[in-house]
Design a protein around this motif. Structure first.
Motif, PDB file in Angstrom:
ATOM      1  N   ASP A  43     -16.691  18.355  36.149  1.00 46.08           N
ATOM      2  CA  ASP A  43     -17.156  18.717  34.717  1.00 46.08           C
ATOM      3  C   ASP A  43     -18.067  17.497  33.956  1.00 46.08           C
ATOM      4  O   ASP A  43     -19.179  17.807  33.352  1.00 46.08           O
ATOM      5  CB  ASP A  43     -16.074  19.012  33.537  1.00 46.08           C
ATOM      6  N   ARG A  73     -21.791  18.239  33.231  1.00 52.15           N
ATOM      7  CA  ARG A  73     -22.263  18.373  31.951  1.00 52.15           C
ATOM      8  C   ARG A  73     -23.490  17.072  31.439  1.00 52.15           C
ATOM      9  O   ARG A  73     -24.388  17.413  30.710  1.00 52.15           O
ATOM     10  CB  ARG A  73     -21.179  17.739  31.005  1.00 52.15           C
ATOM     11  N   THR A  74     -23.674  16.126  32.238  1.00 50.06           N
ATOM     12  CA  THR A  74     -24.499  15.076  31.958  1.00 50.06           C
ATOM     13  C   THR A  74     -25.625  15.183  32.878  1.00 50.06           C
ATOM     14  O   THR A  74     -26.727  14.514  32.523  1.00 50.06           O
ATOM     15  CB  THR A  74     -23.963  13.769  32.057  1.00 50.06           C
TER      16      THR A  74
END
Length: 390
Positions: free
Chosen positions: A334, A338-339
């Protein structure tokens, strides 16, 4: 083949397996040729008894190979882990059952579906009749036998025992239902059995298995077959996730190292401190998961090799750390997803596929953290713990 030759043979296959990862995902199955290549490499015989052509090897080494395979293709790693752990369990069955599976071909594969959705009725002669439908049988298209969970039904229609049943492919019908969001290439389809005859030597009591008293331990006397089912099987479900996410981490570094982000003024992504922190957090979670599960497997092996009883505390800690490894893996993926930015949203992007695969694997019942963590807490408080997956 020796452990070292198996490792080399498998690693030689990794580039081609990685190149086929998207094809495997799109086609919803690991190619038969891939499975044949892996069988020829000897990976499926790592935990198989030496008496039947296996290596009777170290589970730590087997699960390392699983992680390497899952790092390049999550579905392939998952299928190898699941099909590769079944020879270990088959070694707990009566020797007659082992001979039926491996007597003519040591590379015969066995799939599974352990949920007790089958109905076993005593036939009056010591055997049973079996009917039922089972879900989630990963890699079943490559197997000639299946291990199926079933309840024995007494004369009044109530369950009286929980058994694992060995069934030949000739008695099985595969129903293609596997169209899912992640681990798409595992082809974890349904199995159906209609009133099959099951002789007594093809059943294994789950209670006796949990007590380390399987009949196969009379002939397979090595320490490998004195390990708890709960430890070996649950690591077969957790290890691919750790591999998937470690591979995602590597792809993330390769992909993002030279990338610039126009939305941030054209700066290099690698210079973004938030991305650096996420990368570090993800790496730490992966390492922690691997270190804990390998420590526990080694300690279990040491107990088995010395003939000592495996303490409940170690069994509970093993389950605690196994589910925490899956939680760590999903947290790490995650963080990376996410990044990574909008590019990772595209179907077929390695980060996108890893994110789907990791989350799909995390919902397996063996990866249920609340159940396993609660058991650990019960044990720590001195309460009774009753569960077949300890």
């Amino acid at each position: 083949m020796t452990g070292e030759s198996v490792r080399k043979a498998v690693r030689d296959l990794l580039p081609a397996i990685g190149e086929r990862a998207q094809e495997t995902d799109d086609g919803r199955a690991v190619a038969p040729g891939t499975v044949r290549d892996l069988a020829a490499a000897g990976v499926f015989r790592t935990l198989q008894p030496r008496r039947y052509g296996g290596e009777e090897g170290d589970p730590v080494e087997f699960f390392r190979l699983v992680r390497e395979l899952a790092a390049v293709c999550g579905s392939t790693g998952w299928v190898v882990s699941v099909l590769g752990v079944h020879p270990w369990q088959l070694g707990l069955f009566e020797d007659r059952a082992q001979a039926e599976v491996w007597g003519e071909d040591a590379d015969t594969l066995v799939c599974s579906a352990y949920a007790p959705t089958g109905r076993l009725t005593p036939d009056g002669g010591g055997g049973y009749r079996l009917s039922g439908r089972w879900r989630f049988s990963s890699g079943c298209a490559h197997a000639s036998w299946a291990l199926l969970g079933a309840l024995v039904v007494g004369s009044e229609g109530h369950p009286v025992d929980f058994l694992t049943v060995l069934v030949p492919r000739s008695e099985l019908r595969v129903v293609d239902v596997w169209d899912v969001v992640g681990l798409r290439g595992t082809a974890s389809n349904d199995l159906v059995v209609d009133d099959a005859e099951v002789p007594a030597h093809r059943v294994l009591s789950n209670y006796r298995q949990a007590q380390l008293r399987g009949p196969g331990q009379q002939v397979n006397t090595g320490p490998l077959y004195r390990l708890p089912f709960a430890a070996v099987f649950t690591h077969a479900i957790a290890s691919p996730l750790l591999g998937i996410v470690s591979g995602c981490w590597e792809r993330y570094v390769e992909t993002m190292r030279e990338r610039t982000r126009l939305s941030l003024g054209g700066d290099r992504f690698a210079e973004d401190p938030y991305a650096q922190v996420s990368l570090a957090r993800a790496a730490s979670e992966i390492d922690a998961g691997v270190l804990q599960v390998e420590r526990n497997l080694r300690e279990l092996g040491e107990c088995a090799a010395s003939g000592r009883e495996i303490p409940l505390e170690l069994r509970l800690r093993t389950r605690r750390d196994q589910v925490r490894a899956t939680e760590r893996a999903t947290y790490a993926v995650d963080e990376l997803f996410r990044t990574a930015g909008g590019m990772s949203l595209h179907r077929g992007h390695p980060i996108e596929r890893a994110w789907r695969d990791a989350h799909a694997g995390s919902v397996h019942v063996a990866n249920d953290p609340e159940r396993a963590l609660a058991m650990y807490g019960q044990g720590a408080f001195g309460l009774s713990v009753e569960d077949n997956l300890v």
